[in-house]
Design a protein around this motif. Structure first.
Motif, PDB file in Angstrom:
ATOM      1  N   THR A  33      36.586  46.773  35.478  1.00 10.16           N
ATOM      2  CA  THR A  33      37.850  47.100  34.824  1.00 10.16           C
ATOM      3  C   THR A  33      39.032  47.019  35.775  1.00 10.16           C
ATOM      4  O   THR A  33      40.163  47.226  35.375  1.00 10.16           O
ATOM      5  N   ALA A  34      38.775  46.728  37.029  1.00 12.95           N
ATOM      6  CA  ALA A  34      39.852  46.567  38.003  1.00 12.95           C
ATOM      7  C   ALA A  34      39.569  45.342  38.837  1.00 12.95           C
ATOM      8  O   ALA A  34      38.429  44.918  38.968  1.00 12.95           O
ATOM      9  N   ALA A  35      40.633  44.780  39.397  1.00  3.16           N
ATOM     10  CA  ALA A  35      40.468  43.563  40.172  1.00  3.16           C
ATOM     11  C   ALA A  35      39.661  43.847  41.431  1.00  3.16           C
ATOM     12  O   ALA A  35      39.947  44.792  42.168  1.00  3.16           O
ATOM     13  N   PRO A  36      38.595  43.063  41.702  1.00  2.32           N
ATOM     14  CA  PRO A  36      37.849  43.232  42.941  1.00  2.32           C
ATOM     15  C   PRO A  36      38.749  42.933  44.133  1.00  2.32           C
ATOM     16  O   PRO A  36      39.803  42.309  44.014  1.00  2.32           O
ATOM     17  N   THR A  37      38.323  43.402  45.294  1.00  2.00           N
ATOM     18  CA  THR A  37      39.080  43.166  46.510  1.00  2.00           C
ATOM     19  C   THR A  37      39.373  41.678  46.667  1.00  2.00           C
ATOM     20  O   THR A  37      38.493  40.846  46.503  1.00  2.00           O
ATOM     21  N   GLY A  38      40.623  41.372  47.007  1.00  2.11           N
ATOM     22  CA  GLY A  38      40.990  39.977  47.195  1.00  2.11           C
ATOM     23  C   GLY A  38      41.511  39.313  45.949  1.00  2.11           C
ATOM     24  O   GLY A  38      41.834  38.130  45.972  1.00  2.11           O
ATOM     25  N   HIS A  39      41.608  40.068  44.819  1.00  2.67           N
ATOM     26  CA  HIS A  39      42.105  39.489  43.577  1.00  2.67           C
ATOM     27  C   HIS A  39      43.353  40.207  43.080  1.00  2.67           C
ATOM     28  O   HIS A  39      43.581  40.314  41.874  1.00  2.67           O
ATOM     29  N   ASP A  40      44.147  40.706  44.002  1.00  3.68           N
ATOM     30  CA  ASP A  40      45.443  41.269  43.647  1.00  3.68           C
ATOM     31  C   ASP A  40      46.486  40.166  43.824  1.00  3.68           C
ATOM     32  O   ASP A  40      46.808  39.750  44.938  1.00  3.68           O
ATOM     33  N   PHE A  41      46.987  39.670  42.690  1.00  2.59           N
ATOM     34  CA  PHE A  41      47.960  38.570  42.715  1.00  2.59           C
ATOM     35  C   PHE A  41      49.298  39.022  42.143  1.00  2.59           C
ATOM     36  O   PHE A  41      50.001  38.248  41.487  1.00  2.59           O
ATOM     37  N   SER A  42      49.650  40.277  42.384  1.00  6.36           N
ATOM     38  CA  SER A  42      50.881  40.837  41.831  1.00  6.36           C
ATOM     39  C   SER A  42      52.081  39.966  42.185  1.00  6.36           C
ATOM     40  O   SER A  42      52.231  39.510  43.323  1.00  6.36           O
ATOM     41  N   GLY A  43      52.918  39.742  41.165  1.00 11.49           N
ATOM     42  CA  GLY A  43      54.130  38.962  41.361  1.00 11.49           C
ATOM     43  C   GLY A  43      53.956  37.471  41.224  1.00 11.49           C
ATOM     44  O   GLY A  43      54.938  36.723  41.232  1.00 11.49           O
ATOM     45  N   GLN A  44      52.705  37.013  41.072  1.00 10.65           N
ATOM     46  CA  GLN A  44      52.430  35.589  40.932  1.00 10.65           C
ATOM     47  C   GLN A  44      52.307  35.206  39.454  1.00 10.65           C
ATOM     48  O   GLN A  44      52.109  36.062  38.586  1.00 10.65           O
ATOM     49  N   THR A  45      52.403  33.917  39.180  1.00 16.49           N
ATOM     50  CA  THR A  45      52.212  33.388  37.828  1.00 16.49           C
ATOM     51  C   THR A  45      51.203  32.258  37.866  1.00 16.49           C
ATOM     52  O   THR A  45      51.323  31.344  38.690  1.00 16.49           O
ATOM     53  N   LEU A  46      50.215  32.331  37.009  1.00 18.25           N
ATOM     54  CA  LEU A  46      49.202  31.285  36.878  1.00 18.25           C
ATOM     55  C   LEU A  46      49.520  30.460  35.639  1.00 18.25           C
ATOM     56  O   LEU A  46      49.583  30.998  34.528  1.00 18.25           O
ATOM     57  N   SER A  47      49.740  29.165  35.801  1.00 23.20           N
ATOM     58  CA  SER A  47      49.991  28.297  34.642  1.00 23.20           C
ATOM     59  C   SER A  47      48.670  27.704  34.164  1.00 23.20           C
ATOM     60  O   SER A  47      47.910  27.128  34.938  1.00 23.20           O
ATOM     61  N   GLN A  71      45.801  42.138  33.452  1.00 17.88           N
ATOM     62  CA  GLN A  71      45.523  43.550  33.701  1.00 17.88           C
ATOM     63  C   GLN A  71      44.861  43.764  35.056  1.00 17.88           C
ATOM     64  O   GLN A  71      45.159  44.737  35.760  1.00 17.88           O
ATOM     65  N   GLU A  72      43.983  42.870  35.444  1.00 20.18           N
ATOM     66  CA  GLU A  72      43.194  43.067  36.655  1.00 20.18           C
ATOM     67  C   GLU A  72      43.885  42.581  37.922  1.00 20.18           C
ATOM     68  O   GLU A  72      43.555  43.036  39.021  1.00 20.18           O
ATOM     69  N   THR A  73      44.799  41.645  37.798  1.00 16.91           N
ATOM     70  CA  THR A  73      45.376  41.030  38.999  1.00 16.91           C
ATOM     71  C   THR A  73      46.836  41.372  39.232  1.00 16.91           C
ATOM     72  O   THR A  73      47.342  41.175  40.340  1.00 16.91           O
ATOM     73  N   GLY A  74      47.529  41.842  38.207  1.00 14.56           N
ATOM     74  CA  GLY A  74      48.956  42.089  38.333  1.00 14.56           C
ATOM     75  C   GLY A  74      49.796  40.835  38.191  1.00 14.56           C
ATOM     76  O   GLY A  74      51.023  40.891  38.250  1.00 14.56           O
ATOM     77  N   ALA A  75      49.146  39.697  38.005  1.00 19.31           N
ATOM     78  CA  ALA A  75      49.855  38.427  37.835  1.00 19.31           C
ATOM     79  C   ALA A  75      50.142  38.177  36.360  1.00 19.31           C
ATOM     80  O   ALA A  75      49.611  38.855  35.477  1.00 19.31           O
ATOM     81  N   LYS A  76      50.968  37.186  36.091  1.00 22.34           N
ATOM     82  CA  LYS A  76      51.272  36.758  34.738  1.00 22.34           C
ATOM     83  C   LYS A  76      50.582  35.424  34.466  1.00 22.34           C
ATOM     84  O   LYS A  76      50.360  34.629  35.384  1.00 22.34           O
ATOM     85  N   VAL A  77      50.263  35.184  33.214  1.00 21.56           N
ATOM     86  CA  VAL A  77      49.702  33.908  32.806  1.00 21.56           C
ATOM     87  C   VAL A  77      50.730  33.163  31.964  1.00 21.56           C
ATOM     88  O   VAL A  77      51.189  33.670  30.942  1.00 21.56           O
ATOM     89  N   GLN A 337      46.441  29.596  47.055  1.00 23.64           N
ATOM     90  CA  GLN A 337      46.509  30.875  46.368  1.00 23.64           C
ATOM     91  C   GLN A 337      46.349  30.704  44.862  1.00 23.64           C
ATOM     92  O   GLN A 337      45.597  31.452  44.215  1.00 23.64           O
ATOM     93  N   HIS A 338      47.028  29.729  44.285  1.00 21.12           N
ATOM     94  CA  HIS A 338      46.913  29.518  42.849  1.00 21.12           C
ATOM     95  C   HIS A 338      45.547  28.952  42.474  1.00 21.12           C
ATOM     96  O   HIS A 338      45.059  29.181  41.359  1.00 21.12           O
ATOM     97  N   SER A 339      44.920  28.249  43.380  1.00 21.31           N
ATOM     98  CA  SER A 339      43.548  27.790  43.135  1.00 21.31           C
ATOM     99  C   SER A 339      42.601  28.980  43.047  1.00 21.31           C
ATOM    100  O   SER A 339      41.718  29.031  42.187  1.00 21.31           O
ATOM    101  N   ALA A 340      42.794  29.952  43.936  1.00 22.63           N
ATOM    102  CA  ALA A 340      41.976  31.165  43.890  1.00 22.63           C
ATOM    103  C   ALA A 340      42.210  31.925  42.591  1.00 22.63           C
ATOM    104  O   ALA A 340      41.275  32.465  41.985  1.00 22.63           O
ATOM    105  N   MET A 341      43.462  31.965  42.151  1.00 20.02           N
ATOM    106  CA  MET A 341      43.782  32.608  40.877  1.00 20.02           C
ATOM    107  C   MET A 341      43.108  31.874  39.725  1.00 20.02           C
ATOM    108  O   MET A 341      42.533  32.491  38.811  1.00 20.02           O
TER     109      MET A 341
END
Length: 442
Positions: A33-47, A71-77, A337-341
């Protein structure tokens, strides 16, 4: 002239996509229910670019995956949709441009994902397969279409895509229209043709299709496959041996389609119709039969309100068009970074809870828990698919052999259906297109 040999006939193993055989592991992240370590992408956008509408099974599942990702990464899609035709025609340019999506749905096969892999347009995903364990979740038959050699031939080499659903082609029928004339779902070609003739006599075009794009090519291929064996599939798709379009099984399939046009089973006006037009004709109850893929199933469950529809094997078939679903691909221009996302988003689509949404909405999930698929209509689809798998029936798609054969096939069949090309001329044109496109593999 020597043709490349590929031992892939056994790859389409029995039960390869069977729900009953799927694992429930969820790529090592299931149920989190939460992003695992290394998956905090807050402020980023994944297209993310897809060509599934929101009413399809895949569209529903992927929209849910996007919410989970946010919800899990803090990023936007930035979730974008396009038309199948548009992406097919522009992918090689789009995926190398500044407008390239970070992650995209893309068609599988030698002529599409395989061709782009040889151009260096798609990222090699082997490291992500290792990181997330996708190779353990995806059955060998699914991985056939994820792996491409240095010549872009499926079944070996590195992974360039990830499917999260399966698909196949079958006959949809309008049960109410059949009941009106005391008919049952046809089980033989003779029954199908007899029923179609009855509808023609009543002034109804019995088989809705489209030749401006698919599914006329799928129909042609099925008529070919009805008289084919696995060796033909290997010859046609994998270049084991030369293919002669003037001889059976191709000749008989082409002739049957021409006969169906002349008898009114297929409307000549289909040359100006799109797949959407053909699907809507069935949804609106204008034709009793529609031959196309499982990707329509979820939409039909949602959109068909005025009659009961059913599904059945194409009469007389052993082999049918089908394979894994389309692939998630990451363009080479996508930064690290976006590849990881993008990889994390893909992994979310493999989770049991997302797979269950896909399955219960009428899709064919590849990593669902069997107990999560509770909808009876969904179970009907999976049951029919398992019948195909039990007989090793998946035969890929007619346009896969070359990067241009989708357009080539549409052009040839448009000529056949509108009468501007004879059967012989259609065979000659398609032979020339096929030989030109496959010359590099011989």
């Amino acid at each position: 002239m020597k043709y490349r040999k590929h031992g892939l006939a056994a790859v389409l193993a029995v039960g390869a996509l069977s729900i009953a055989a799927c694992s429930g592991g969820g790529s090592g992240q299931s149920g989190s229910t939460a992003a695992p370590t290394g998956h905090d992408f807050s402020g980023q956008t994944l297209s993310v670019l897809v060509y599934e509408n929101d009413t399809s099974a895949m569209g529903k599942a992927w929209r849910a995956a996007a919410k989970t990702f946010e919800q899990e990464t803090g990023a936007k899609v930035d979730y974008q949709t396009t038309a199948f035709e548009d992406l097919s025609n522009t992918a090689s340019q789009l995926f190398t441009s500044s407008d390239a999506p970070d992650l995209s749905e893309y068609n599988k096969g030698n002529g599409t994902a395989g061709a782009l892999s040889t151009l260096g347009v798609l990222q090699n995903l082997d490291s992500y397969y290792s990181q997330y364990g996708w190779g353990d979740e995806l059955a060998p038959s699914l991985q056939t279409t994820t792996m491409y050699s240095d010549k872009g031939i499926m079944g070996s080499g590195s992974h360039f895509g990830v499917p999260n659903y399966g698909e196949f082609v079958f006959l949809y029928y309008n049960k109410d229209m059949l009941d009106q004339y005391g008919m049952k779902p046809p089980t033989t070609m003779a029954e199908l043709e007899s029923e179609m003739q009855t509808f023609v006599d009543k002034g109804v075009t019995p088989l809705s299709t489209a030749a401006q794009e698919y599914p006329a090519g799928q129909l042609w291929y099925q008529l070919v496959l009805n008289n084919a064996d696995r060796q033909f599939v290997n010859d046609y798709q994998l270049y084991d041996n030369p293919v002669d379009f003037t001889k059976d099984p191709i000749a008989s399939g082409t002739q049957t389609l021409a006969d169906w046009v002349s008898k009114g089973y297929v409307d000549k006006a289909s040359t100006g119709m799109t797949a959407e037009d053909a699907g809507l004709a069935f949804i609106n109850g204008k034709s009793p039969f529609f031959f196309s893929g499982s990707w329509w199933y979820g939409r039909f469950l949602t959109d068909i309100k005025d009659f009961t529809f059913g599904i059945t094997d194409f009469p007389g078939s052993t082999l049918v068009p089908g394979s894994s679903g389309n692939l998630w691909v990451i363009p080479t221009v996508t930064d690290s970074q976006h590849s990881a996302m993008a990889a994390y988003f893909i992994d979310i689509t493999m989770r049991p809870e997302i797979q269950a949404i896909l399955g219960n909405a009428g899709g064919l999930p590849v990593a669902a828990n069997p107990g999560d698929i509770t909808d009876p209509k969904a179970q009907d689809l999976i049951s029919l698919f398992n019948k195909v798998l039990d007989r090793d029936g998946l035969a890929f798609y007619p346009d896969w052999p070359t990067s241009t054969f989708y357009d080539d096939l549409n052009a040839g069949l448009q000529g056949l259906i509108n009468g501007s090309l004879s059967v012989k001329q259609t065979e000659q044109q398609l032979q020339s297109d096929y030989d030109t496109g496959t010359a590099q593999y011989r």
